[in-house]
Design an enzyme around this catalytic site. Sequence first.
Site, mmCIF file in Angstrom:
data_model
loop_
_atom_site.group_PDB
_atom_site.id
_atom_site.type_symbol
_atom_site.label_atom_id
_atom_site.label_comp_id
_atom_site.label_asym_id
_atom_site.label_seq_id
_atom_site.Cartn_x
_atom_site.Cartn_y
_atom_site.Cartn_z
ATOM 1 N N ASP A 199 0.846 -1.187 0.000
ATOM 2 C CA ASP A 199 0.000 0.000 0.000
ATOM 3 C C ASP A 199 0.888 1.245 0.000
ATOM 4 O O ASP A 199 1.775 1.375 0.841
ATOM 5 C CB ASP A 199 -0.903 -0.010 1.233
ATOM 6 C CG ASP A 199 -2.091 0.928 1.074
ATOM 7 O OD1 ASP A 199 -2.423 1.281 -0.069
ATOM 8 O OD2 ASP A 199 -2.685 1.303 2.103
ATOM 9 N N TYR A 227 1.107 5.721 -0.518
ATOM 10 C CA TYR A 227 0.668 6.882 0.276
ATOM 11 C C TYR A 227 0.923 8.089 -0.613
ATOM 12 O O TYR A 227 1.670 8.990 -0.262
ATOM 13 C CB TYR A 227 1.560 6.884 1.524
ATOM 14 C CG TYR A 227 1.274 7.839 2.646
ATOM 15 C CD1 TYR A 227 0.046 7.842 3.304
ATOM 16 C CD2 TYR A 227 2.270 8.704 3.099
ATOM 17 C CE1 TYR A 227 -0.171 8.693 4.376
ATOM 18 C CE2 TYR A 227 2.057 9.556 4.174
ATOM 19 C CZ TYR A 227 0.823 9.542 4.800
ATOM 20 O OH TYR A 227 0.613 10.373 5.876
ATOM 21 N N HIS A 279 -3.984 13.962 1.082
ATOM 22 C CA HIS A 279 -4.150 13.031 2.198
ATOM 23 C C HIS A 279 -2.955 13.089 3.153
ATOM 24 O O HIS A 279 -3.123 13.159 4.371
ATOM 25 C CB HIS A 279 -4.332 11.602 1.668
ATOM 26 C CG HIS A 279 -4.378 10.555 2.733
ATOM 27 N ND1 HIS A 279 -5.422 10.436 3.623
ATOM 28 C CD2 HIS A 279 -3.492 9.580 3.072
ATOM 29 C CE1 HIS A 279 -5.185 9.432 4.463
ATOM 30 N NE2 HIS A 279 -4.025 8.895 4.145
ATOM 31 N N ARG A 299 0.383 14.961 13.748
ATOM 32 C CA ARG A 299 1.585 15.634 14.241
ATOM 33 C C ARG A 299 1.388 17.140 14.202
ATOM 34 O O ARG A 299 2.138 17.855 13.527
ATOM 35 C CB ARG A 299 2.799 15.238 13.386
ATOM 36 C CG ARG A 299 3.120 13.752 13.380
ATOM 37 C CD ARG A 299 4.393 13.444 12.578
ATOM 38 N NE ARG A 299 4.248 13.693 11.149
ATOM 39 C CZ ARG A 299 3.779 12.812 10.272
ATOM 40 N NH1 ARG A 299 3.409 11.622 10.671
ATOM 41 N NH2 ARG A 299 3.668 13.120 8.999
ATOM 42 N N GLU A 353 -10.506 3.606 3.684
ATOM 43 C CA GLU A 353 -9.566 4.333 2.841
ATOM 44 C C GLU A 353 -9.953 4.026 1.397
ATOM 45 O O GLU A 353 -9.909 2.873 0.961
ATOM 46 C CB GLU A 353 -8.115 3.947 3.146
ATOM 47 C CG GLU A 353 -7.685 4.407 4.540
ATOM 48 C CD GLU A 353 -6.171 4.449 4.747
ATOM 49 O OE1 GLU A 353 -5.443 3.738 4.022
ATOM 50 O OE2 GLU A 353 -5.732 5.198 5.645
ATOM 51 N N ARG A 368 -8.110 3.315 13.514
ATOM 52 C CA ARG A 368 -7.172 4.414 13.776
ATOM 53 C C ARG A 368 -6.567 4.370 15.175
ATOM 54 O O ARG A 368 -5.411 4.766 15.363
ATOM 55 C CB ARG A 368 -7.870 5.763 13.567
ATOM 56 C CG ARG A 368 -8.389 5.986 12.159
ATOM 57 C CD ARG A 368 -7.283 5.945 11.123
ATOM 58 N NE ARG A 368 -7.832 6.154 9.783
ATOM 59 C CZ ARG A 368 -7.123 5.938 8.669
ATOM 60 N NH1 ARG A 368 -5.864 5.511 8.718
ATOM 61 N NH2 ARG A 368 -7.677 6.136 7.493
ATOM 62 N N LYS A 406 -4.387 -2.255 10.300
ATOM 63 C CA LYS A 406 -4.725 -2.391 8.880
ATOM 64 C C LYS A 406 -4.955 -3.845 8.471
ATOM 65 O O LYS A 406 -5.705 -4.107 7.521
ATOM 66 C CB LYS A 406 -3.560 -1.880 8.023
ATOM 67 C CG LYS A 406 -3.194 -0.426 8.239
ATOM 68 C CD LYS A 406 -4.103 0.478 7.471
ATOM 69 C CE LYS A 406 -3.507 1.882 7.371
ATOM 70 N NZ LYS A 406 -4.303 2.697 6.435
ATOM 71 N N THR A 453 -8.803 -6.082 3.942
ATOM 72 C CA THR A 453 -8.739 -5.145 2.826
ATOM 73 C C THR A 453 -9.706 -5.670 1.770
ATOM 74 O O THR A 453 -9.598 -6.833 1.379
ATOM 75 C CB THR A 453 -7.308 -5.086 2.249
ATOM 76 O OG1 THR A 453 -6.387 -4.770 3.294
ATOM 77 C CG2 THR A 453 -7.203 -4.059 1.137
ATOM 78 N N THR A 476 -4.779 6.200 0.221
ATOM 79 C CA THR A 476 -6.031 6.964 0.271
ATOM 80 C C THR A 476 -6.008 8.100 -0.741
ATOM 81 O O THR A 476 -5.052 8.871 -0.801
ATOM 82 C CB THR A 476 -6.211 7.567 1.670
ATOM 83 O OG1 THR A 476 -6.094 6.523 2.618
ATOM 84 C CG2 THR A 476 -7.560 8.248 1.800
ATOM 85 N N GLU A 516 -9.971 12.258 8.015
ATOM 86 C CA GLU A 516 -9.748 13.618 7.509
ATOM 87 C C GLU A 516 -10.953 14.543 7.691
ATOM 88 O O GLU A 516 -10.836 15.739 7.457
ATOM 89 C CB GLU A 516 -9.346 13.551 6.027
ATOM 90 C CG GLU A 516 -7.986 12.905 5.847
ATOM 91 C CD GLU A 516 -7.731 12.478 4.412
ATOM 92 O OE1 GLU A 516 -7.320 13.336 3.626
ATOM 93 O OE2 GLU A 516 -7.948 11.299 4.079
#
Lengths: 373, 373
Positions: free
Chosen positions: B99, B101, B106, B115, B173, B211, B227, B231, B318, B332
Site C-alpha cells: 500500500d 501513500y 491526504h 503531528r 480508505e 485508527r 490495517k 482489505t 487513500t 480527515e
Amino acid sequence: MSECYPYGVAVGRGGDGPPRVVVRVGDQALDVGPVATEMSHPLAAELSAPTLDPLLAAGPDAWRDVRRSVLDWIADEPPLTWLDDLDLLLPFTVADYVDFYTSENHAVNVAGILRPGRPGLQPNWRHQPIGYHGRAGTVVVSGTPVVRPSGHVAGPGDDDRPSYQPTAALDVEVEVGYVVGTGSTLGKPVPVSGFEDHVFGLLLLNDWSARDIQMWETVPLGPFLGKSFQTSVSPWVVPLDALAAARVPVPAAGSDLSPYLVETEPWGLDLDLELSINGEVVSRPPYRTMHFSPAQMMAHLTANGATLRTGDLFASGTVSGPDRDQVGSLLERWRNQRYLADGDEVVITATAPATDGSRLDLGSVSGRVVTQR
Amino acid sequence: MSECYPYGVAVGRGGDGPPRVVVRVGDQALDVGPVATEMSHPLAAELSAPTLDPLLAAGPDAWRDVRRSVLDWIADEPPLTWLDDLDLLLPFTVADYVDFYTSENHAVNVAGILRPGRPGLQPNWRHQPIGYHGRAGTVVVSGTPVVRPSGHVAGPGDDDRPSYQPTAALDVEVEVGYVVGTGSTLGKPVPVSGFEDHVFGLLLLNDWSARDIQMWETVPLGPFLGKSFQTSVSPWVVPLDALAAARVPVPAAGSDLSPYLVETEPWGLDLDLELSINGEVVSRPPYRTMHFSPAQMMAHLTANGATLRTGDLFASGTVSGPDRDQVGSLLERWRNQRYLADGDEVVITATAPATDGSRLDLGSVSGRVVTQR
C-alpha cells in the site's frame, strides 16, 4: 550432536529429477514419499508432494503421526542419500511474511544509534510484540546470492534530495522464523494456547537489510525497500516436537500483559545462534534472551481477527544478547562497524539442547554478497 | 455509461458450480471459457481456469489478444448471464500486497492531524512513493462483511498501559489497486517504461483501518494490526487497455525526480471516485490529483531488485482531493468526525472517461460492519 530430523525439499544435485520431501539424518537425507507409499501410510500423498505445503496443511495430529512414523523408518536403517548429492529448495510456499522486533537488547541498541538523546524503547514495546509485514515474494532458500540493492539514500546536499545508489550499509539480521501449518478463520483471534495447533516448526532466517535505504524511507510507514530485496531462510524446517528440551519461560510471560498475550506454557527457546562472516565467527546471539515467545507473536498477529494461512512465516526480529559479541546485526557493532563487502559469505547456524543432554543441529542459512550487474 | 468489459471470476448464486472466468457486459456477464474453447482460441486453457491467475501470467501479448477476441465475441451477441444469478469471487490469488501513500492532500491532512505543530510532509515524500507491505491473506472480495477488530489502544492511565478492546475508530480508505500479471527477476529493477508489460489492470480497494490501534502501534515499524484485519477489493479487474481516455500526467512526472522514477508516458488517471455510507454519498475523491503514477509505484517497488510476481497487488493509498468533500478517509473529516458504527454499509464506486466522451463504470467495492462475536 543429536538429530532433530527436520523436513526439507530437494532435487538431485544440479536440478536432477522432481522436487521431493526429505528428512535430514546427519549428513544424509531420507526420501519419505516412497517409504510412506510402500507402507501405505495415511499421509503418503502429502509426503509425496513437491513441497511441504500439503503436510503443513494436514494439521497437528497428522504432524505427530508422521513424526512417529519417520522415527520408526529411520530406526530401520533405510537407504539414504548424501546431502552432497542434493540441491535443497525453498521447502514451502510462503504466504505472508511478518517480521517482529522482540529482542530487548536489539531494540535498545537500535534506539541508541538511531535516536540518540531520546528515550530508548517506545511506550508500546513492552506491552506487545512490535512487528510489520515484509515481502513474501523475496524469501529465498539458503545459498541464494544476495544482489547488493540500490535505492534512495540521504543525499550530500542540504536540500533533502536523495541519491539513488547501491547501498553502502548492507547488513544482516540473525533471526528465527516460524512456519504456520494450520490456517484460521477471518475475524477470530487465535489464542496463545493454540500455538502447537497452528505452528509446524521453525527455521533460521537472515533478514538482509540496507541501513542507508532504510534510514531514508522509514518515517512514517516503516521499513520497506531497505528490507524487501531479499530474506534468506534455512532449507530445513525443524518440527516443534523436536524442541521439547529447549523450552524456557520468556521475560514477558507474566500477568502484567493483556490477557490475550499471557503465556499458557513456556515457548521461549534456549537456542544458541552463531553468525560467521567469511568463516570467522563474529557473534553468538542467545535466543533465550528474547522478550516475547513465538506463541505470543502468533496471538498478537491474529488479535485483530487477521487469519493465519498455511505457509505464513513470522520471524523473531534480530536476536541480540547483552554483550557486544552477542549482537545479531552489524548496525549494533557501530564503533568499528564494517558493513558487508561484495564477495562476503554470511552463515548463520544454531543449536538447541536435546533431551539426552547433547545439542541438536538446527541447520544453517547462508548467502554471498554479489555486485549488481 | 460505456462498457469497459472487466474480468472477474464467478460461481452460480449461492455457490453453484465451479468458479469460472467471466467478462462483465452491463448488468450481465459472458462466460469466456466455453466460447474460447469453441473458437479454439490459443488462450482457451487460461480462460477456462477457476481464477484469473493463468491469464495474468500469460503476459501482455496474450492480454491484448484475449481482449480483441472478447470484444469480437461480445459483438456477436452471445448468451449472457444476469449478474443477479452470480456470486463474484476474489478473482486472483494475491501474492504480495503493498500500500502506497501517494495523495499529497491526504498526506498533508494526516500530518496535520497526527503531528500538529510539526512540519507537514516528511523530507522523503516528494522524492519517491512512500509505501509499506500489507497482509495479502486478508484481502477479500467486495461484499465480505468486516468484523470490527479488537486491539491494543492507548489506555486511560498515565502509565503507558494499553487497553485491548474493539476499535472505536473504524475507518475506510478509498483507493485504487493495481494487479501485476508478469513477474520479474530477482535483483533486476523494472523500469517505469515496463508498466504495461507487467501490470494487467486495476480495481477499487477499501483499506479498512482502525485508527486507535494504528496510533498505538505505528512507531517505529509502521502500520500493522490497525490495517491487517481486512482489505476489500472490487470483483472486477479493469484491463489497462480500457483506460486509454483516462490517462493524464501526474504532478511528479518531472525531471526533478531520480531518473528511475521519471515517467516515460503519462500514467496518471482521471478517475472519479465516490464514497457512500448507508446510501449517502459522503465524498468524491478525484484520482487525478495523485502525486505519483502506478508506473512510478511499480518502478519504486522494484528499485532495490525486489521481484514482481503474478498476483502482486499494489494500491495508491487513500485518494483525497483538496476539498473537504473530496477526502478518502473519515480521519480527515476530523471536526465532526463519526467513525463507522456496526451495521454501516460502505460502498466505493468509480468512473473514468471513455473514448466516446461518455463514462466507463469501473465497478464497486462494498462491505458492512459487523460486531465481533
